[in-house]
Scaffold this motif. Structure first.
Motif, PDB file in Angstrom:
ATOM      1  N   GLY A 102      62.114 131.037  17.219  1.00  0.00           N
ATOM      2  CA  GLY A 102      61.963 130.303  16.009  1.00  0.00           C
ATOM      3  C   GLY A 102      60.877 129.656  15.638  1.00  0.00           C
ATOM      4  N   SER A 103      59.554 130.025  16.439  1.00  0.00           N
ATOM      5  CA  SER A 103      58.169 129.519  15.914  1.00  0.00           C
ATOM      6  C   SER A 103      57.304 130.731  15.456  1.00  0.00           C
ATOM      7  CB  SER A 103      57.332 129.040  17.150  1.00  0.00           C
ATOM      8  OG  SER A 103      57.317 130.120  18.046  1.00  0.00           O
ATOM      9  N   TRP A 104      58.111 132.060  15.348  1.00  0.00           N
ATOM     10  CA  TRP A 104      57.073 133.184  14.997  1.00  0.00           C
ATOM     11  C   TRP A 104      58.068 134.220  14.220  1.00  0.00           C
ATOM     12  CZ3 TRP A 104      56.913 138.284  17.081  1.00  0.00           C
ATOM     13  CH2 TRP A 104      57.637 138.305  18.151  1.00  0.00           C
ATOM     14  N   PRO A 107      60.710 132.930  11.218  1.00  0.00           N
ATOM     15  CA  PRO A 107      59.830 132.234   9.972  1.00  0.00           C
ATOM     16  C   PRO A 107      59.237 133.610   9.313  1.00  0.00           C
ATOM     17  CG  PRO A 107      59.616 131.052  11.766  1.00  0.00           C
ATOM     18  CD  PRO A 107      60.274 132.093  12.401  1.00  0.00           C
ATOM     19  N   VAL A 110      62.281 135.477   7.676  1.00  0.00           N
ATOM     20  CA  VAL A 110      62.865 134.728   6.419  1.00  0.00           C
ATOM     21  C   VAL A 110      61.827 134.457   5.473  1.00  0.00           C
ATOM     22  CG1 VAL A 110      64.163 132.453   5.881  1.00  0.00           C
ATOM     23  CG2 VAL A 110      64.567 133.509   8.014  1.00  0.00           C
ATOM     24  N   GLY A 111      60.805 134.061   5.618  1.00  0.00           N
ATOM     25  CA  GLY A 111      59.616 133.579   4.640  1.00  0.00           C
ATOM     26  C   GLY A 111      59.299 134.797   3.777  1.00  0.00           C
ATOM     27  N   ARG A 114      62.386 135.385   1.374  1.00  0.00           N
ATOM     28  CA  ARG A 114      62.488 134.510   0.156  1.00  0.00           C
ATOM     29  C   ARG A 114      61.383 134.585  -0.759  1.00  0.00           C
ATOM     30  NH1 ARG A 114      65.472 130.416  -0.114  1.00  0.00           N
ATOM     31  NH2 ARG A 114      63.929 129.017  -0.783  1.00  0.00           N
ATOM     32  N   GLN A 126      69.860 128.017  15.842  1.00  0.00           N
ATOM     33  CA  GLN A 126      69.017 128.244  17.015  1.00  0.00           C
ATOM     34  C   GLN A 126      69.927 128.010  18.323  1.00  0.00           C
ATOM     35  OE1 GLN A 126      65.456 126.027  17.679  1.00  0.00           O
ATOM     36  NE2 GLN A 126      64.394 127.783  18.280  1.00  0.00           N
ATOM     37  N   GLN A 300      52.280 139.225  13.585  1.00  0.00           N
ATOM     38  CA  GLN A 300      52.599 137.793  14.274  1.00  0.00           C
ATOM     39  C   GLN A 300      51.859 138.092  15.614  1.00  0.00           C
ATOM     40  OE1 GLN A 300      53.441 134.905  12.791  1.00  0.00           O
ATOM     41  NE2 GLN A 300      53.446 136.315  11.067  1.00  0.00           N
TER      42      GLN A 300
END
Length: 302
Positions: A102-104, A107, A110-111, A114, A126, A300
Motif C-alpha cells: 500500500g505504500s509503493w 499507488p 493507480v496514480g 488516473r 487493504q 519504485q
C-alpha cells in the motif's frame, strides 16, 4: 405491472389530466387509460376517482404513490450504475491488495492510470495475505495485487516484479557490518516476524526450515514498519522486503543484509478470476497494468 405502468401512474398522479399526460408521454390517451386500468386490476384497488373527464388521486393512490416513486428511483439508480460500469472512462474498479504494497506498488499503478483516465474511480481495500483471494468468491474484488502467486486455484496472474527479501538486524548486531549473510548464521537469534498466514511469514518459515532450523519467534506483528522498529531496538532479527525499506524512508540505522539462501525473494503480481467477466473499466485497467506495470513497479525499486 411493468416500469411503464409505474411511470405513467406517477405522471398521472402529479397532473391528474389524462389528455395532457398522454401528450407529454407521447402515447395515446386510450393506451394510458388501459395501462392505469391494468395497474389497478393488479393492485386490486382503484387509484383514481373518476368523474366524467376529471381524475382525482384517491386515498389508495396517495398511499401507493411514494412506493411507486421509490421503486422508480431504485430502478433508475440501478440502470445508472450499470451504465457507469459499462463506461471504461467513468466506472469503478474494486482493487484489493496486501498490506505491504500500500505504500509503493498500488499507488504507482493507480496514480499512473488516473493520470490518463481521471474519471475512473478506485475502491481500494487493504488486507492481510490470509484469505485475500476469498474476495473473489463473494464478488467483492475485481482485481488483487499480491505476492506470491496464489497456489491451488486457477486464477489469472501477471507478474509485475520480484523483490528481494533482506535480513534486518539491530545496529549493534554481530553481523551489522556485513553486506550479506546465510540464514544458518542467525539460527540462534530471536526472530521478529509477521503473523502466521502472511505470505512473508510463510516465506521466512520455509527459508529457515530449508536452512536447517526452526525460527525462535520473539514477536509477531501485522506491519513491517513495526517489525523493523523492534529490530532497531535490539529485540531480534527479521526478514523484510527491500521495496518496503525504500518506500518508507527509514530513518533508523538498521542494517539490511542480502540473504544468499536460494529463494529469498517475493514475486508480486496482479490477480484476477478468469471465470468472472470483466467490465470494460476493469478490463482496461488490467490491460494497462499488463502493459506498463513492470515499468511502474521497477521505478519504485531502491
Amino acid at each position: 405491472m411493468n416500469t411503464d405502468e409505474l411511470r405513467w401512474f406517477a405522471a398521472l398522479a402529479e397532473r391528474e389530466h389524462m389528455t395532457s399526460v398522454a401528450r407529454e408521454l407521447h402515447i395515446s390517451q386510450p393506451a394510458l387509460s388501459r395501462a392505469i386500468h391494468r395497474l389497478e386490476q393488479q393492485l386490486g384497488v382503484a387509484l383514481f376517482d373518476r368523474r366524467g373527464r376529471v381524475l382525482r388521486l384517491n386515498h389508495h393512490g396517495r398511499r401507493y404513490l411514494p412506493y411507486a416513486r421509490h421503486a422508480l428511483e431504485q430502478l433508475d439508480a440501478g440502470a445508472a450504475a450499470l451504465a457507469d460500469v459499462a463506461d471504461a472512462e467513468h466506472g469503478e474498479i474494486r482493487l484489493w491488495f496486501s498490506h505491504t504494497l500500500g505504500s509503493w506498488l498500488v499507488p504507482a499503478l493507480v496514480g499512473a492510470y488516473r493520470e490518463e483516465h481521471p474519471g475512473v474511480r478506485f475502491r481500494l481495500t487493504q488486507r492481510g495475505t490470509v484469505g485475500l483471494i476469498d474476495a473473489f468468491d463473494d464478488g467483492a474484488a475485481d482485481l488483487i495485487v499480491m505476492g506470491p502467486r496464489p497456489a491451488g486455484r486457477a486464477l489469472g496472474w501477471h507478474h509485475l516484479i520480484t523483490e528481494p527479501v533482506l535480513l534486518a538486524v539491530p545496529p549493534d548486531h554481530r553481523l551489522a557490518a556485513r553486506k550479506s549473510v546465510k540464514l544458518h548464521e542467525i539460527a540462534d537469534d530471536p526472530f521478529i516476524a509477521m503473523r502466521p498466514g502472511n505470505a512473508l511469514r510463510r516465506l521466512a518459515d520455509d527459508l529457515c526450515h530449508a536452512a536447517g532450523f526452526e525460527p525462535r519467534i520473539a514477536f509477531e506483528g501485522d506491519e513491517i514498519a513495526t517489525l523493523r522498529g523492534l529490530i532497531a531496538a535490539g529485540l531480534g532479527v527479521g526478514l523484510v522486503t527491500t521495496q518496503r525499506v525504500a518506500a518508507e524512508a527509514v530513518t533508523t540505522a538498521t542494517p539490511h543484509l542480502r540473504v544468499r539462501d536460494p529463494g529469498c525473494e517475493r514475486p508480486l503480481g496482479l490477480v484476477w478470476d478468469p471465470d468472472r467477466p470483466a467490465t470494460p473499466v476493469v478490463a482496461a485497467f488490467r490491460a494497462f497494468v499488463v502493459e506498463h506495470g513492470h515499468r511502474l513497479a521497477a521505478a519504485q525499486a531502491p
